[in-house]
Design an enzyme around this catalytic site. Sequence first.
Site, short mmCIF file in Angstrom:
data_model
loop_
_atom_site.label_atom_id
_atom_site.label_comp_id
_atom_site.label_asym_id
_atom_site.label_seq_id
_atom_site.Cartn_x
_atom_site.Cartn_y
_atom_site.Cartn_z
NE ARG A 153 -4.06 1.82 2.33
CZ ARG A 153 -4.21 2.61 3.40
NH1 ARG A 153 -3.45 2.45 4.46
NH2 ARG A 153 -5.14 3.55 3.39
CG HIS A 183 -1.56 5.26 -0.32
ND1 HIS A 183 -2.41 5.89 0.58
CD2 HIS A 183 -2.27 4.19 -0.79
CE1 HIS A 183 -3.55 5.22 0.65
NE2 HIS A 183 -3.49 4.18 -0.17
CG ASN A 209 -1.49 8.83 2.86
OD1 ASN A 209 -1.97 7.88 2.26
ND2 ASN A 209 -0.80 9.79 2.24
CG HIS A 235 -8.38 -3.80 -1.77
ND1 HIS A 235 -9.42 -2.91 -1.89
CD2 HIS A 235 -7.27 -3.04 -1.51
CE1 HIS A 235 -8.97 -1.67 -1.74
NE2 HIS A 235 -7.67 -1.73 -1.51
CG ASP A 238 -5.95 -16.03 -2.35
OD1 ASP A 238 -6.50 -14.90 -2.36
OD2 ASP A 238 -6.15 -16.87 -1.46
#
Length: 324
Positions: free
Chosen positions: A64, A68, A96, A195, A248
């Site tokens: 992440r 960002h 953030n 995600h 996955d």
Amino acid sequence: MVSSSIYLKLCFTFFFFWIHYGPASAQLSSTFYSSSCPKALSTIKSAVNSAVSKERRMGASLLRLHFHDCFVNGCDGSVLLDDTANFTGEKTAGPNNNSLRGFDVVDSIKSNLESICPGVVSCADILAVAARDSVVALGGSTWTVPLGRRDSTTASLSAANSNIPSPFLSLSGLISAFSSKGFTTKEMVALSGSHTIGMAKCSVYRTRIYNETNINPAYATSLKSNCPSSGGDNTLSPLDATTSTVFDSAYYSNLINNKGLLHSDQQLYSGGSGSTDSQVRAYRNNPTTFFTDFGNAMIKMGNLSPLTGTNGQIRTNCRKVNSG
């Protein structure tokens, strides 16, 4: 015959595009540190593996950080800069603040690299490689990371607030946000697959579980016990309800079952006729295709406006600009 004036204009146009678009991609190379710091990649990988073995969620946090960073004025390490008395960085931006993690892992990696190759490996490159190594550490496939980014000497709070896609976006909003960075809709769907690991705060999915109808009822009920209608904003739930610490394709299976945690997640699948539904089904049915597309999209993301050559600097401390 082409007139001399037209010829000169053509030459100037080519030179303009080469100056503005050629060097960045040309100067990034997978072998950038082969001579200057041959142990760079193994040093980063070792540190990432150690951090992820201690806390598997850290893999998602490091991935992440790279997202960002790149979505705000390019992959330049700006997200790592701390605020000072006369400088406001990106860490307190809405997407953030009290949310990004892994800065200490990056600090440790940078310290190790400075001890073996002082002033050579950029913080921006550390983020790019750590993101890849985190995915691999959690079971995903690898990709080759082009290297040679340099670090910014500034950051943008306003750009961080406006450029990072919101978890409340509609499908058209997501397509627009990613398109503004040069990504196709297919690449957006692939990158959203990040995600399949990580957690989200109650405050960003509360509205979905209490007010939206395109959510599995049993799934919503299970989440409500962890996320009350008021209070508990910082309580965490996994973005992937089935395998939250394994990289996955379960994320896409969840969407088909109306078990996307975020509003923006479930927007990718509407039940069979949406513009991205077929892509979600394809990734659910063929994880290998997802891995390949995700890796290619990550390489493309890592190429967002990198500083190269003599632009920027190589920070010796990722949290602050070099003095002097």
